[in-house]
Design an enzyme around this catalytic site. Structure first.
Site, PDB file in Angstrom:
ATOM      1  N   GLU A   1       9.343   3.454   1.870  1.00 29.05           N
ATOM      2  CA  GLU A   1      10.206   2.461   1.221  1.00 29.05           C
ATOM      3  C   GLU A   1       9.647   2.116  -0.161  1.00 29.05           C
ATOM      4  O   GLU A   1      10.379   1.854  -1.097  1.00 29.05           O
ATOM      5  CB  GLU A   1      10.270   1.208   2.100  1.00 29.05           C
ATOM      6  CG  GLU A   1      11.123   0.098   1.521  1.00 29.05           C
ATOM      7  CD  GLU A   1      11.369  -1.035   2.514  1.00 29.05           C
ATOM      8  OE1 GLU A   1      11.592  -0.754   3.713  1.00 29.05           O
ATOM      9  OE2 GLU A   1      11.326  -2.188   2.079  1.00 29.05           O
TER      10      GLU A   1
ATOM     11  N   SER B   1       6.684  -3.794   3.575  1.00 29.12           N
ATOM     12  CA  SER B   1       6.874  -2.622   4.438  1.00 29.12           C
ATOM     13  C   SER B   1       6.651  -1.346   3.641  1.00 29.12           C
ATOM     14  O   SER B   1       7.202  -1.180   2.556  1.00 29.12           O
ATOM     15  CB  SER B   1       8.291  -2.596   4.998  1.00 29.12           C
ATOM     16  OG  SER B   1       8.467  -3.691   5.844  1.00 29.12           O
TER      17      SER B   1
ATOM     18  N   ARG C   1      18.189  -0.580   2.128  1.00 24.33           N
ATOM     19  CA  ARG C   1      17.145  -0.383   1.103  1.00 24.33           C
ATOM     20  C   ARG C   1      17.526   0.714   0.111  1.00 24.33           C
ATOM     21  O   ARG C   1      16.680   1.505  -0.319  1.00 24.33           O
ATOM     22  CB  ARG C   1      15.786  -0.044   1.730  1.00 24.33           C
ATOM     23  CG  ARG C   1      15.265  -1.063   2.679  1.00 24.33           C
ATOM     24  CD  ARG C   1      14.927  -2.387   2.010  1.00 24.33           C
ATOM     25  NE  ARG C   1      14.618  -3.353   3.043  1.00 24.33           N
ATOM     26  CZ  ARG C   1      15.545  -4.116   3.625  1.00 24.33           C
ATOM     27  NH1 ARG C   1      16.805  -4.062   3.246  1.00 24.33           N
ATOM     28  NH2 ARG C   1      15.221  -4.971   4.560  1.00 24.33           N
TER      29      ARG C   1
HETATM   30  C1  LIG Z   1       4.602  -9.993   1.026  1.00 30.17           C
HETATM   31  C2  LIG Z   1       5.790  -9.096   0.775  1.00 30.17           C
HETATM   32  C3  LIG Z   1       6.935  -9.284   1.526  1.00 30.17           C
HETATM   33  C4  LIG Z   1       8.051  -8.447   1.321  1.00 30.17           C
HETATM   34  N1  LIG Z   1       9.172  -8.638   2.079  1.00 30.17           N
HETATM   35  C5  LIG Z   1      10.260  -7.866   1.854  1.00 30.17           C
HETATM   36  C6  LIG Z   1      11.460  -8.049   2.634  1.00 30.17           C
HETATM   37  O1  LIG Z   1      11.541  -8.872   3.520  1.00 30.17           O
HETATM   38  N2  LIG Z   1      12.528  -7.259   2.337  1.00 30.17           N
HETATM   39  C7  LIG Z   1      12.487  -6.321   1.356  1.00 30.17           C
HETATM   40  O2  LIG Z   1      13.519  -5.654   1.128  1.00 30.17           O
HETATM   41  N3  LIG Z   1      11.384  -6.123   0.621  1.00 30.17           N
HETATM   42  C8  LIG Z   1      10.270  -6.873   0.847  1.00 30.17           C
HETATM   43  N4  LIG Z   1       9.140  -6.658   0.100  1.00 30.17           N
HETATM   44  C9  LIG Z   1       9.124  -5.604  -0.921  1.00 30.17           C
HETATM   45  C10 LIG Z   1       9.570  -6.062  -2.326  1.00 30.17           C
HETATM   46  O3  LIG Z   1       9.364  -7.436  -2.552  1.00 30.17           O
HETATM   47  C11 LIG Z   1      11.025  -5.723  -2.603  1.00 30.17           C
HETATM   48  O4  LIG Z   1      11.251  -4.351  -2.436  1.00 30.17           O
HETATM   49  C12 LIG Z   1      11.472  -6.114  -4.022  1.00 30.17           C
HETATM   50  O5  LIG Z   1      12.824  -5.779  -4.200  1.00 30.17           O
HETATM   51  C13 LIG Z   1      10.675  -5.398  -5.114  1.00 30.17           C
HETATM   52  O6  LIG Z   1      10.868  -6.116  -6.294  1.00 30.17           O
HETATM   53  P1  LIG Z   1       9.845  -5.980  -7.525  1.00 30.17           P
HETATM   54  O7  LIG Z   1      10.397  -6.768  -8.642  1.00 30.17           O
HETATM   55  O8  LIG Z   1       8.487  -6.345  -7.087  1.00 30.17           O
HETATM   56  O9  LIG Z   1       9.967  -4.448  -7.807  1.00 30.17           O
HETATM   57  P2  LIG Z   1       8.852  -3.415  -8.245  1.00 30.17           P
HETATM   58  O10 LIG Z   1       7.910  -3.226  -7.108  1.00 30.17           O
HETATM   59  O11 LIG Z   1       8.264  -3.804  -9.537  1.00 30.17           O
HETATM   60  O12 LIG Z   1       9.753  -2.117  -8.420  1.00 30.17           O
HETATM   61  C14 LIG Z   1      10.416  -1.553  -7.301  1.00 30.17           C
HETATM   62  C15 LIG Z   1      11.394  -0.489  -7.774  1.00 30.17           C
HETATM   63  O13 LIG Z   1      12.433  -1.097  -8.528  1.00 30.17           O
HETATM   64  C16 LIG Z   1      12.538  -0.500  -9.822  1.00 30.17           C
HETATM   65  N5  LIG Z   1      12.932  -1.553 -10.763  1.00 30.17           N
HETATM   66  C17 LIG Z   1      12.209  -2.630 -11.147  1.00 30.17           C
HETATM   67  N6  LIG Z   1      12.925  -3.399 -11.977  1.00 30.17           N
HETATM   68  C18 LIG Z   1      14.121  -2.781 -12.153  1.00 30.17           C
HETATM   69  C19 LIG Z   1      15.293  -3.071 -12.913  1.00 30.17           C
HETATM   70  N7  LIG Z   1      15.388  -4.179 -13.662  1.00 30.17           N
HETATM   71  N8  LIG Z   1      16.320  -2.201 -12.855  1.00 30.17           N
HETATM   72  C20 LIG Z   1      16.254  -1.085 -12.091  1.00 30.17           C
HETATM   73  N9  LIG Z   1      15.174  -0.744 -11.350  1.00 30.17           N
HETATM   74  C21 LIG Z   1      14.123  -1.593 -11.377  1.00 30.17           C
HETATM   75  C22 LIG Z   1      11.157   0.055 -10.086  1.00 30.17           C
HETATM   76  O14 LIG Z   1      11.199   1.117 -11.017  1.00 30.17           O
HETATM   77  C23 LIG Z   1      10.756   0.542  -8.712  1.00 30.17           C
HETATM   78  O15 LIG Z   1      11.322   1.798  -8.436  1.00 30.17           O
HETATM   79  C24 LIG Z   1       7.998  -7.455   0.313  1.00 30.17           C
HETATM   80  C25 LIG Z   1       6.831  -7.280  -0.443  1.00 30.17           C
HETATM   81  C26 LIG Z   1       5.732  -8.086  -0.210  1.00 30.17           C
HETATM   82  C27 LIG Z   1       4.489  -7.889  -1.032  1.00 30.17           C
END
Ligand SMILES: Cc1cc2nc3c(=O)[nH]c(=O)nc-3n(C[C@H](O)[C@H](O)[C@H](O)COP(=O)(O)OP(=O)(O)OC[C@H]3O[C@@H](n4cnc5c(N)ncnc54)[C@H](O)[C@@H]3O)c2cc1C
Length: 298
Positions: free
Chosen positions: A293, A222, A171
């Site tokens: 996380e 998480s 992560r």
């Molecule tokens: C139901 C559910 C299940 C999930 N399961 C998992 C899992 O199995 N494994 C896992 O790892 N995560 C999981 N997650 C968490 C999440 O989906 C991941 O961490 C995902 O990578 C976040 O993506 P996002 O686009 O929603 O990011 P955001 O929540 O919008 O942003 C997360 C971070 O990334 C940064 N960011 C966003 N876009 C960019 C970019 N283009 N360049 C640089 N930085 C950027 C943001 O500033 C922030 O710090 C889950 C979440 C939910 C709600």
């Protein structure tokens, strides 16, 4: 040359961010923008020169937006940077493409190795920045098949970084520390599977999730990283008797102790209170400092 953010008619002001998050909570962004590739460099440079804070937002599935909202500009790729194509066994995807879309795209060409991404609701830009993946059933991460990323720094300069230079770990990557925005990525699409094998693996991942995670309520997945001592954060929180612990509308899930549910009326402050309580109790009980996380944007 830009003389103010108001000059861009696509940049909005005082936009509530809650609908852009899976927790469905948080305050407003002073400025909000769904970026275009052509203008991004000018906007980032302008913000850098004028000391305007910039926050990146993908699909909001791993962030907690402060109840007071965020100062400056939130750049959100939920509906922008959505290009994806296959060229000579390499998948080119822009930052806003969601990981399930990438998994389904790979599956449609019978490309194996992306099946696990079907369950992660975030964008590939954020996914690479935090090296999203599955911890259970053998560690699998988005970085596994990553070749390189195209990134932009705060001065608007674009460059490529090879996957091996990103310090991808559990992560984590060095992208957030260097304040880089992921524009797009290239993935190795040379591993083949049959349509049936790939569909079956995706189905298995989705089925396992349904029984173990609270997927029908607003959460951000998480909340804490698994500590390095072998015990999962969920196990520690459960053993500390914290399942069901609630502040206002924010509750430690009864289904998976590492997930915090918005029962309908949660505020970001409620979630932070739950997080702080969980950290304190787990530290008292086990001497382990849990690390979040999720990312807090304020
Ligand atoms: C139901 C559910 C299940 C999930 N399961 C998992 C899992 O199995 N494994 C896992 O790892 N995560 C999981 N997650 C968490 C999440 O989906 C991941 O961490 C995902 O990578 C976040 O993506 P996002 O686009 O929603 O990011 P955001 O929540 O919008 O942003 C997360 C971070 O990334 C940064 N960011 C966003 N876009 C960019 C970019 N283009 N360049 C640089 N930085 C950027 C943001 O500033 C922030 O710090 C889950 C979440 C939910 C709600």
């Amino acid at each position: 040359m830009i003389s103010s953010l108001e000059e861009f008619n696509t940049i909005e002001q005082e936009v509530p961010l809650a609908p852009y998050t899976t927790w469905n909570i948080g305050g407003s962004a002073e400025y909000f923008w769904e970026p275009t590739k052509d203008e991004l460099s000018d906007v980032l440079r302008y913000c850098e020169q004028n000391h305007i804070p910039v926050h990146f937002l993908g699909r909001g599935s791993n962030v907690l937006i402060s109840s007071d909202g965020v100062d400056g500009l939130a750049i959100c790729t939920r509906s922008s940077l959505q290009g994806i194509e296959l060229q000579d066994d390499v998948i080119h995807a822009e930052a806003g493409v969601s990981m399930p879309v990438l998994a389904n795209f790979a599956a449609s060409y019978e490309i194996a190795g992306f099946e696990h991404l079907i369950c992660i609701p975030g964008s590939i830009g954020a996914g690479i920045a935090i090296n999203a993946g599955l911890a259970a059933h053998g560690r699998k991460e988005i970085g596994d098949s990553l070749i390189d990323v195209t990134v932009m720094n705060r001065s608007g300069t674009v460059f490529k970084e090879r996957a091996e230079d990103l310090e991808l770990g559990f992560r984590t990557s060095n992208i957030p520390d260097r304040d880089l925005f992921v524009l797009s990525a290239r993935f190795d699409g040379s591993a083949r599977g049959t349509e049936g094998e790939i569909a079956s693996e995706m189905h298995t991942h989705l089925r396992k999730r349904k029984s173990k995670q609270p997927l029908s309520v607003p959460t951000a997945g998480s909340t804490f990283k698994n500590p390095s001592n072998g015990k999962s954060a969920g196990w520690l929180i459960d053993q500390a008797g914290l399942k069901g612990y609630q502040v206002g509308g924010a509750k430690v899930s009864e289904v998976h102790a590492n997930w915090i549910e918005n029962t309908g009326t949660a505020t970001s402050d409620d979630v932070l209170d739950v997080i702080n309580h969980v950290k304190r109790v787990v530290d008292d009980e086990f001497g382990i400092e849990l690390e979040i996380e999720i990312r807090v944007l304020e």
